[in-house]
Write a protein that holds these residues in place. Structure first.
Motif, PDB file in Angstrom:
ATOM      1  N   TRP A 149      -7.317  13.136   3.834  1.00 35.41           N
ATOM      2  CA  TRP A 149      -7.532  13.880   2.414  1.00 35.41           C
ATOM      3  C   TRP A 149      -7.478  15.043   2.259  1.00 35.41           C
ATOM      4  CZ3 TRP A 149      -7.992  12.664  -2.326  1.00 35.41           C
ATOM      5  CH2 TRP A 149      -9.002  13.409  -3.209  1.00 35.41           C
ATOM      6  N   LEU A 150      -6.635  15.595   1.560  1.00 32.53           N
ATOM      7  CA  LEU A 150      -6.675  17.074   1.211  1.00 32.53           C
ATOM      8  C   LEU A 150      -7.536  17.293  -0.104  1.00 32.53           C
ATOM      9  CD1 LEU A 150      -2.913  17.687   2.063  1.00 32.53           C
ATOM     10  CD2 LEU A 150      -4.955  18.038   3.602  1.00 32.53           C
ATOM     11  N   PRO A 151      -8.622  17.780  -0.209  1.00 30.85           N
ATOM     12  CA  PRO A 151      -9.448  17.872  -1.143  1.00 30.85           C
ATOM     13  C   PRO A 151      -8.940  18.921  -2.219  1.00 30.85           C
ATOM     14  CG  PRO A 151     -10.792  18.561   0.638  1.00 30.85           C
ATOM     15  CD  PRO A 151      -9.361  17.942   1.085  1.00 30.85           C
ATOM     16  N   LYS A 152      -8.214  20.030  -1.684  1.00 28.13           N
ATOM     17  CA  LYS A 152      -7.839  21.036  -2.563  1.00 28.13           C
ATOM     18  C   LYS A 152      -6.735  20.370  -3.609  1.00 28.13           C
ATOM     19  CE  LYS A 152      -5.052  25.497  -2.150  1.00 28.13           C
ATOM     20  NZ  LYS A 152      -4.488  26.327  -1.398  1.00 28.13           N
ATOM     21  N   TYR A 153      -5.782  19.569  -3.260  1.00 24.75           N
ATOM     22  CA  TYR A 153      -4.829  18.733  -3.978  1.00 24.75           C
ATOM     23  C   TYR A 153      -5.080  17.363  -4.356  1.00 24.75           C
ATOM     24  CZ  TYR A 153      -2.096  22.933  -1.957  1.00 24.75           C
ATOM     25  OH  TYR A 153      -1.672  24.020  -1.575  1.00 24.75           O
ATOM     26  N   LYS A 154      -6.311  17.026  -4.112  1.00 25.11           N
ATOM     27  CA  LYS A 154      -6.886  15.380  -4.353  1.00 25.11           C
ATOM     28  C   LYS A 154      -5.748  14.488  -4.012  1.00 25.11           C
ATOM     29  CE  LYS A 154      -9.955  16.706  -8.159  1.00 25.11           C
ATOM     30  NZ  LYS A 154      -9.727  18.230  -7.955  1.00 25.11           N
ATOM     31  N   LEU A 155      -5.263  14.920  -2.529  1.00 23.81           N
ATOM     32  CA  LEU A 155      -4.140  13.933  -1.999  1.00 23.81           C
ATOM     33  C   LEU A 155      -4.757  13.072  -0.878  1.00 23.81           C
ATOM     34  CD1 LEU A 155      -0.735  15.454  -1.054  1.00 23.81           C
ATOM     35  CD2 LEU A 155      -2.008  13.866   0.368  1.00 23.81           C
ATOM     36  N   LEU A 156      -4.460  11.943  -1.047  1.00 26.13           N
ATOM     37  CA  LEU A 156      -4.823  10.732  -0.004  1.00 26.13           C
ATOM     38  C   LEU A 156      -3.583  10.216   0.792  1.00 26.13           C
ATOM     39  CD1 LEU A 156      -7.289   9.292   1.399  1.00 26.13           C
ATOM     40  CD2 LEU A 156      -7.037   7.481  -0.493  1.00 26.13           C
ATOM     41  N   PHE A 157      -3.538  10.239   1.988  1.00 29.46           N
ATOM     42  CA  PHE A 157      -2.480   9.695   2.734  1.00 29.46           C
ATOM     43  C   PHE A 157      -2.912   8.717   3.684  1.00 29.46           C
ATOM     44  CE2 PHE A 157      -0.425   9.280   6.900  1.00 29.46           C
ATOM     45  CZ  PHE A 157       0.736   9.140   6.313  1.00 29.46           C
ATOM     46  N   GLY A 158      -2.655   7.318   3.749  1.00 35.10           N
ATOM     47  CA  GLY A 158      -3.023   6.266   4.728  1.00 35.10           C
ATOM     48  C   GLY A 158      -2.105   5.097   4.808  1.00 35.10           C
ATOM     49  N   ASP A 159      -1.701   4.785   5.890  1.00 34.54           N
ATOM     50  CA  ASP A 159      -0.783   3.448   6.189  1.00 34.54           C
ATOM     51  C   ASP A 159      -1.453   2.412   6.065  1.00 34.54           C
ATOM     52  OD1 ASP A 159       1.738   2.700   6.726  1.00 34.54           O
ATOM     53  OD2 ASP A 159       1.323   2.541   8.769  1.00 34.54           O
ATOM     54  N   MET A 160      -2.567   2.262   5.419  1.00 39.06           N
ATOM     55  CA  MET A 160      -3.140   0.659   5.117  1.00 39.06           C
ATOM     56  C   MET A 160      -2.962   0.706   3.524  1.00 39.06           C
ATOM     57  SD  MET A 160      -5.737   3.278   4.741  1.00 39.06           S
ATOM     58  CE  MET A 160      -6.074   3.338   6.356  1.00 39.06           C
ATOM     59  N   ILE A 161      -2.432   1.733   2.914  1.00 30.63           N
ATOM     60  CA  ILE A 161      -2.240   1.611   1.403  1.00 30.63           C
ATOM     61  C   ILE A 161      -0.773   1.235   1.028  1.00 30.63           C
ATOM     62  CG2 ILE A 161      -2.010   2.940  -0.730  1.00 30.63           C
ATOM     63  CD1 ILE A 161      -3.933   4.943   0.936  1.00 30.63           C
ATOM     64  N   PHE A 162      -0.642   0.278   0.272  1.00 32.95           N
ATOM     65  CA  PHE A 162       0.715  -0.224  -0.132  1.00 32.95           C
ATOM     66  C   PHE A 162       1.298   0.514  -1.458  1.00 32.95           C
ATOM     67  CE2 PHE A 162      -0.696  -4.550   1.461  1.00 32.95           C
ATOM     68  CZ  PHE A 162      -0.325  -4.219   2.515  1.00 32.95           C
ATOM     69  N   ALA A 163       2.629   0.927  -1.385  1.00 32.04           N
ATOM     70  CA  ALA A 163       3.515   1.561  -2.537  1.00 32.04           C
ATOM     71  C   ALA A 163       3.321   0.459  -3.601  1.00 32.04           C
ATOM     72  CB  ALA A 163       4.803   1.873  -1.966  1.00 32.04           C
ATOM     73  N   LEU A 164       3.579   0.944  -4.680  1.00 34.76           N
ATOM     74  CA  LEU A 164       3.566  -0.061  -6.177  1.00 34.76           C
ATOM     75  C   LEU A 164       4.772  -0.824  -5.808  1.00 34.76           C
ATOM     76  CD1 LEU A 164       2.747   2.372  -9.018  1.00 34.76           C
ATOM     77  CD2 LEU A 164       1.320   0.711  -7.868  1.00 34.76           C
ATOM     78  N   GLU A 165       5.869  -0.292  -5.474  1.00 33.84           N
ATOM     79  CA  GLU A 165       7.109  -1.578  -5.426  1.00 33.84           C
ATOM     80  C   GLU A 165       6.984  -2.535  -4.123  1.00 33.84           C
ATOM     81  OE1 GLU A 165       8.780   2.345  -3.166  1.00 33.84           O
ATOM     82  OE2 GLU A 165       7.073   1.697  -4.488  1.00 33.84           O
ATOM     83  N   GLN A 166       5.901  -2.416  -3.305  1.00 29.40           N
ATOM     84  CA  GLN A 166       5.512  -3.342  -2.328  1.00 29.40           C
ATOM     85  C   GLN A 166       4.870  -4.469  -2.804  1.00 29.40           C
ATOM     86  OE1 GLN A 166       4.748  -1.670   1.641  1.00 29.40           O
ATOM     87  NE2 GLN A 166       4.075  -3.527   2.617  1.00 29.40           N
ATOM     88  N   GLN A 167       5.433  -5.798  -2.650  1.00 30.84           N
ATOM     89  CA  GLN A 167       4.790  -6.854  -3.309  1.00 30.84           C
ATOM     90  C   GLN A 167       4.501  -7.825  -2.213  1.00 30.84           C
ATOM     91  OE1 GLN A 167       3.972  -7.120  -6.430  1.00 30.84           O
ATOM     92  NE2 GLN A 167       4.819  -5.116  -6.588  1.00 30.84           N
ATOM     93  N   ASN A 168       4.667  -7.529  -0.940  1.00 27.51           N
ATOM     94  CA  ASN A 168       4.316  -8.224   0.266  1.00 27.51           C
ATOM     95  C   ASN A 168       3.305  -7.307   1.280  1.00 27.51           C
ATOM     96  OD1 ASN A 168       5.961  -6.867   2.303  1.00 27.51           O
ATOM     97  ND2 ASN A 168       7.548  -7.510   1.318  1.00 27.51           N
ATOM     98  N   VAL A 169       3.041  -7.886   2.314  1.00 26.27           N
ATOM     99  CA  VAL A 169       1.972  -7.150   3.056  1.00 26.27           C
ATOM    100  C   VAL A 169       2.628  -6.565   4.489  1.00 26.27           C
ATOM    101  CG1 VAL A 169      -0.131  -8.352   2.381  1.00 26.27           C
ATOM    102  CG2 VAL A 169       1.117  -9.140   4.270  1.00 26.27           C
ATOM    103  N   GLY A 170       3.804  -7.014   4.572  1.00 22.75           N
ATOM    104  CA  GLY A 170       4.589  -6.133   5.615  1.00 22.75           C
ATOM    105  C   GLY A 170       4.167  -6.781   6.901  1.00 22.75           C
ATOM    106  N   ILE A 171       4.443  -5.863   8.281  1.00 21.29           N
ATOM    107  CA  ILE A 171       3.995  -6.382   9.351  1.00 21.29           C
ATOM    108  C   ILE A 171       2.517  -6.276   9.682  1.00 21.29           C
ATOM    109  CG2 ILE A 171       4.449  -5.979  11.895  1.00 21.29           C
ATOM    110  CD1 ILE A 171       6.962  -4.723  11.164  1.00 21.29           C
ATOM    111  N   ILE A 172       1.984  -7.656   9.930  1.00 16.89           N
ATOM    112  CA  ILE A 172       0.559  -7.602   9.876  1.00 16.89           C
ATOM    113  C   ILE A 172      -0.005  -8.199  11.434  1.00 16.89           C
ATOM    114  CG2 ILE A 172       0.064  -7.924   7.449  1.00 16.89           C
ATOM    115  CD1 ILE A 172       0.113 -10.870   7.708  1.00 16.89           C
ATOM    116  N   ASP A 173       0.857  -8.089  12.404  1.00 15.55           N
ATOM    117  CA  ASP A 173       0.497  -8.401  13.616  1.00 15.55           C
ATOM    118  C   ASP A 173      -0.707  -8.064  14.251  1.00 15.55           C
ATOM    119  OD1 ASP A 173       1.706  -6.214  13.638  1.00 15.55           O
ATOM    120  OD2 ASP A 173       2.213  -6.566  16.034  1.00 15.55           O
ATOM    121  N   GLU A 174      -1.309  -6.836  13.857  1.00 16.72           N
ATOM    122  CA  GLU A 174      -2.604  -6.378  14.326  1.00 16.72           C
ATOM    123  C   GLU A 174      -3.554  -6.206  13.107  1.00 16.72           C
ATOM    124  OE1 GLU A 174      -2.310  -3.172  17.104  1.00 16.72           O
ATOM    125  OE2 GLU A 174      -0.483  -3.769  17.725  1.00 16.72           O
TER     126      GLU A 174
END
Length: 222
Positions: A149-174
């Motif tokens: 989280w970068l509070p100065k820019y109100k920017l959040l980054f995380g790989d558990m978040i899906f892009a809007l165009e992603q309509q499936n859950v991808g690789i979920i082996d773990e």
């Protein structure tokens, strides 16, 4: 900005923050992965390291050519290949690679050692005028995944978040499919003012990526 073969793209979000997107081939398809470059007054900080060593070496070269600085430190957000694949290249270039003890132990089991477990005691980094906060919201895509989280820019980054165009859950082996929606809800509660949300893959956007991720998880067998 991209390299010659298009396997690395650097996209400027503002004067300090860029997204690095790298591509690798999986099962005949090109798959992208996003990370961050923070060009602070205290140096370049890298969030996640690309799929492999050659891509990481190419990324380091592009960073030096673009910013005329060396990478000072890298932060890893979970232990899987799209985050840690470039770790050996960074270590060979004497760039410290840091994360939580949970991620460090998980990565070591995958063959990626020497990730220093510094974030447990120092989850907030002061990068000149920019603050970088790391947070473990709970299990999701992996058991150890954290966000930046970068509070100065109100920017959040995380790989558990899906892009809007992603309509499936991808690789979920773990993945922990039962916990994942609650993990995202904790992000919604903690960062209600997030304006820029960068997922681990595909396109970034705004706060709407968080409720979209929960919706995307609803129809998956737990």
């Amino acid at each position: 900005m991209r390299n010659k073969d298009g396997s690395i793209i650097l996209t400027k979000l503002n004067n300090e923050v860029w997204v690095h997107t790298t591509y690798t081939e999986m099962d005949g398809y090109l798959v992208s992965a996003n990370g961050l470059i923070i060009n602070s007054s205290k140096g370049i900080y890298l969030i996640d390291t690309t799929w492999n060593e050659p891509l990481a070496n190419e990324l380091l070269k592009m960073i030096k050519q673009t910013f005329h600085k060396q990478v000072k430190k890298a932060i890893i957000t979970h232990h899987k290949i799209d985050r840690v694949g470039g770790v050996p290249a960074l270590l060979k270039n004497k760039i410290p690679v840091e994360s939580t003890s949970f991620i460090s132990k998980s990565a070591k089991k995958e063959g990626y050692s020497k990730i220093a477990p510094t974030l447990d005691r120092s989850p907030v980094l002061k990068l000149g005028k920019t603050t970088l906060e790391t947070y473990y919201p709970g299990e999701g895509h992996t058991s150890d995944n954290i966000v930046v989280w970068l509070p100065k820019y109100k920017l959040l980054f995380g790989d558990m978040i899906f892009a809007l165009e992603q309509q499936n859950v991808g690789i979920i082996d773990e993945a922990n499919m039962s916990a994942w929606p609650y993990t995202i809800q904790s992000l919604i509660n903690k960062y209600p003012n997030a304006k820029i949300v960068v997922p681990g893959h595909k396109s970034w956007g705004d706060f709407s990526l968080l409720p979209h991720t929960i919706e995307n998880l609803k129809d998956v067998d737990k």
